[in-house]
Design a protein around this motif. Structure first.
Motif, PDB file in Angstrom:
ATOM      1  N   GLU A  54      43.354   5.284 -42.863  1.00 25.39           N
ATOM      2  CA  GLU A  54      42.926   6.138 -41.756  1.00 25.39           C
ATOM      3  C   GLU A  54      41.948   5.409 -40.844  1.00 25.39           C
ATOM      4  O   GLU A  54      42.044   5.508 -39.618  1.00 25.39           O
ATOM      5  CB  GLU A  54      42.293   7.423 -42.288  1.00 25.39           C
ATOM      6  CG  GLU A  54      43.298   8.390 -42.854  1.00 25.39           C
ATOM      7  CD  GLU A  54      42.657   9.594 -43.512  1.00 25.39           C
ATOM      8  OE1 GLU A  54      41.464   9.523 -43.908  1.00 25.39           O
ATOM      9  OE2 GLU A  54      43.356  10.609 -43.644  1.00 25.39           O
ATOM     10  N   GLN A  55      41.003   4.671 -41.435  1.00 24.50           N
ATOM     11  CA  GLN A  55      40.053   3.908 -40.617  1.00 24.50           C
ATOM     12  C   GLN A  55      40.784   2.865 -39.788  1.00 24.50           C
ATOM     13  O   GLN A  55      40.467   2.664 -38.613  1.00 24.50           O
ATOM     14  CB  GLN A  55      39.007   3.235 -41.506  1.00 24.50           C
ATOM     15  CG  GLN A  55      38.011   4.197 -42.095  1.00 24.50           C
ATOM     16  CD  GLN A  55      37.048   3.524 -43.060  1.00 24.50           C
ATOM     17  OE1 GLN A  55      37.183   2.354 -43.379  1.00 24.50           O
ATOM     18  NE2 GLN A  55      36.078   4.279 -43.538  1.00 24.50           N
ATOM     19  N   PHE A  56      41.742   2.215 -40.389  1.00 26.61           N
ATOM     20  CA  PHE A  56      42.540   1.223 -39.670  1.00 26.61           C
ATOM     21  C   PHE A  56      43.231   1.869 -38.475  1.00 26.61           C
ATOM     22  O   PHE A  56      43.171   1.364 -37.353  1.00 26.61           O
ATOM     23  CB  PHE A  56      43.573   0.604 -40.621  1.00 26.61           C
ATOM     24  CG  PHE A  56      44.579  -0.258 -39.937  1.00 26.61           C
ATOM     25  CD1 PHE A  56      44.300  -1.579 -39.661  1.00 26.61           C
ATOM     26  CD2 PHE A  56      45.814   0.250 -39.561  1.00 26.61           C
ATOM     27  CE1 PHE A  56      45.229  -2.381 -39.023  1.00 26.61           C
ATOM     28  CE2 PHE A  56      46.747  -0.538 -38.933  1.00 26.61           C
ATOM     29  CZ  PHE A  56      46.453  -1.864 -38.657  1.00 26.61           C
ATOM     30  N   LEU A  57      43.885   2.995 -38.713  1.00 22.61           N
ATOM     31  CA  LEU A  57      44.608   3.671 -37.633  1.00 22.61           C
ATOM     32  C   LEU A  57      43.650   4.190 -36.570  1.00 22.61           C
ATOM     33  O   LEU A  57      43.944   4.112 -35.371  1.00 22.61           O
ATOM     34  CB  LEU A  57      45.451   4.809 -38.202  1.00 22.61           C
ATOM     35  CG  LEU A  57      46.599   4.374 -39.111  1.00 22.61           C
ATOM     36  CD1 LEU A  57      47.242   5.597 -39.761  1.00 22.61           C
ATOM     37  CD2 LEU A  57      47.617   3.545 -38.368  1.00 22.61           C
ATOM     38  N   ASP A  58      42.503   4.705 -37.003  1.00 19.87           N
ATOM     39  CA  ASP A  58      41.515   5.212 -36.048  1.00 19.87           C
ATOM     40  C   ASP A  58      40.967   4.098 -35.159  1.00 19.87           C
ATOM     41  O   ASP A  58      40.683   4.311 -33.989  1.00 19.87           O
ATOM     42  CB  ASP A  58      40.358   5.908 -36.769  1.00 19.87           C
ATOM     43  CG  ASP A  58      40.788   7.215 -37.408  1.00 19.87           C
ATOM     44  OD1 ASP A  58      41.874   7.739 -37.059  1.00 19.87           O
ATOM     45  OD2 ASP A  58      40.037   7.722 -38.265  1.00 19.87           O
ATOM     46  N   ASN A  59      40.815   2.919 -35.718  1.00 17.82           N
ATOM     47  CA  ASN A  59      40.309   1.782 -34.949  1.00 17.82           C
ATOM     48  C   ASN A  59      41.387   1.090 -34.131  1.00 17.82           C
ATOM     49  O   ASN A  59      41.085   0.201 -33.342  1.00 17.82           O
ATOM     50  CB  ASN A  59      39.645   0.765 -35.881  1.00 17.82           C
ATOM     51  CG  ASN A  59      38.383   1.305 -36.503  1.00 17.82           C
ATOM     52  OD1 ASN A  59      37.701   2.141 -35.924  1.00 17.82           O
ATOM     53  ND2 ASN A  59      38.080   0.850 -37.694  1.00 17.82           N
ATOM     54  N   ARG A  60      42.631   1.481 -34.357  1.00 20.77           N
ATOM     55  CA  ARG A  60      43.782   0.934 -33.618  1.00 20.77           C
ATOM     56  C   ARG A  60      43.847  -0.573 -33.682  1.00 20.77           C
ATOM     57  O   ARG A  60      44.144  -1.250 -32.690  1.00 20.77           O
ATOM     58  CB  ARG A  60      43.760   1.407 -32.172  1.00 20.77           C
ATOM     59  CG  ARG A  60      43.853   2.908 -32.057  1.00 20.77           C
ATOM     60  CD  ARG A  60      43.816   3.327 -30.631  1.00 20.77           C
ATOM     61  NE  ARG A  60      43.733   4.779 -30.582  1.00 20.77           N
ATOM     62  CZ  ARG A  60      44.078   5.492 -29.556  1.00 20.77           C
ATOM     63  NH1 ARG A  60      44.523   4.908 -28.477  1.00 20.77           N
ATOM     64  NH2 ARG A  60      43.976   6.792 -29.568  1.00 20.77           N
ATOM     65  N   GLU A  61      43.560  -1.095 -34.829  1.00 17.04           N
ATOM     66  CA  GLU A  61      43.678  -2.536 -35.011  1.00 17.04           C
ATOM     67  C   GLU A  61      45.153  -2.893 -35.074  1.00 17.04           C
ATOM     68  O   GLU A  61      45.963  -2.178 -35.638  1.00 17.04           O
ATOM     69  CB  GLU A  61      42.997  -2.968 -36.311  1.00 17.04           C
ATOM     70  CG  GLU A  61      41.518  -2.730 -36.308  1.00 17.04           C
ATOM     71  CD  GLU A  61      40.883  -3.063 -37.641  1.00 17.04           C
ATOM     72  OE1 GLU A  61      39.684  -2.818 -37.757  1.00 17.04           O
ATOM     73  OE2 GLU A  61      41.580  -3.541 -38.534  1.00 17.04           O
ATOM     74  N   ALA A  62      45.476  -4.014 -34.476  1.00 14.15           N
ATOM     75  CA  ALA A  62      46.857  -4.460 -34.459  1.00 14.15           C
ATOM     76  C   ALA A  62      47.199  -5.129 -35.786  1.00 14.15           C
ATOM     77  O   ALA A  62      46.405  -5.876 -36.344  1.00 14.15           O
ATOM     78  CB  ALA A  62      47.085  -5.439 -33.324  1.00 14.15           C
ATOM     79  N   VAL A  63      48.372  -4.846 -36.258  1.00 13.24           N
ATOM     80  CA  VAL A  63      48.864  -5.493 -37.466  1.00 13.24           C
ATOM     81  C   VAL A  63      49.638  -6.725 -37.040  1.00 13.24           C
ATOM     82  O   VAL A  63      50.552  -6.631 -36.226  1.00 13.24           O
ATOM     83  CB  VAL A  63      49.800  -4.546 -38.250  1.00 13.24           C
ATOM     84  CG1 VAL A  63      50.391  -5.254 -39.448  1.00 13.24           C
ATOM     85  CG2 VAL A  63      49.075  -3.290 -38.653  1.00 13.24           C
ATOM     86  N   PRO A  64      49.257  -7.903 -37.540  1.00 12.28           N
ATOM     87  CA  PRO A  64      50.012  -9.087 -37.157  1.00 12.28           C
ATOM     88  C   PRO A  64      51.442  -8.989 -37.672  1.00 12.28           C
ATOM     89  O   PRO A  64      51.673  -8.588 -38.807  1.00 12.28           O
ATOM     90  CB  PRO A  64      49.268 -10.243 -37.819  1.00 12.28           C
ATOM     91  CG  PRO A  64      48.340  -9.630 -38.794  1.00 12.28           C
ATOM     92  CD  PRO A  64      48.186  -8.179 -38.442  1.00 12.28           C
TER      93      PRO A  64
END
Length: 85
Positions: A54-64
């Motif tokens: 959820e934190q990852f999605l909330d921060n909208r970090e790109a997945v390589p």
């Protein structure tokens, strides 16, 4: 996850009503006295992992993007034959 939490609550209530530990209930039901603790640990780990996602999605970090897998040449074939396969 709610199903597991509901199950643990039922086990806790049954244990309290019958004067036994939740581990004893699980041992009677499955033969595994460590199951209750393991279910709790797995649930905690699942909750931790869900929070990280959820934190990852909330921060909208790109997945390589992972590179496309390359076919493995057949060691029985020579280099020219492997390309044709």
């Amino acid at each position: 996850m709610d199903r597991i939490q509901d199950l643990l609550r039922r086990v806790d209530k049954y244990a309290a009503d019958n004067g036994v530990t939740p581990a004893t209930v699980c041992r009677y039901a499955t033969g595994n006295f460590r199951l209750y603790e393991r279910i709790q640990s797995r649930l905690k780990k699942l909750e931790d992992d869900a929070e990280r996602i959820e934190q990852f999605l909330d921060n909208r970090e790109a997945v390589p993007a992972s590179p496309e897998p390359q076919p493995t040449p057949d060691p029985k074939c020579g280099p020219a034959q492997a390309e044709a396969v």
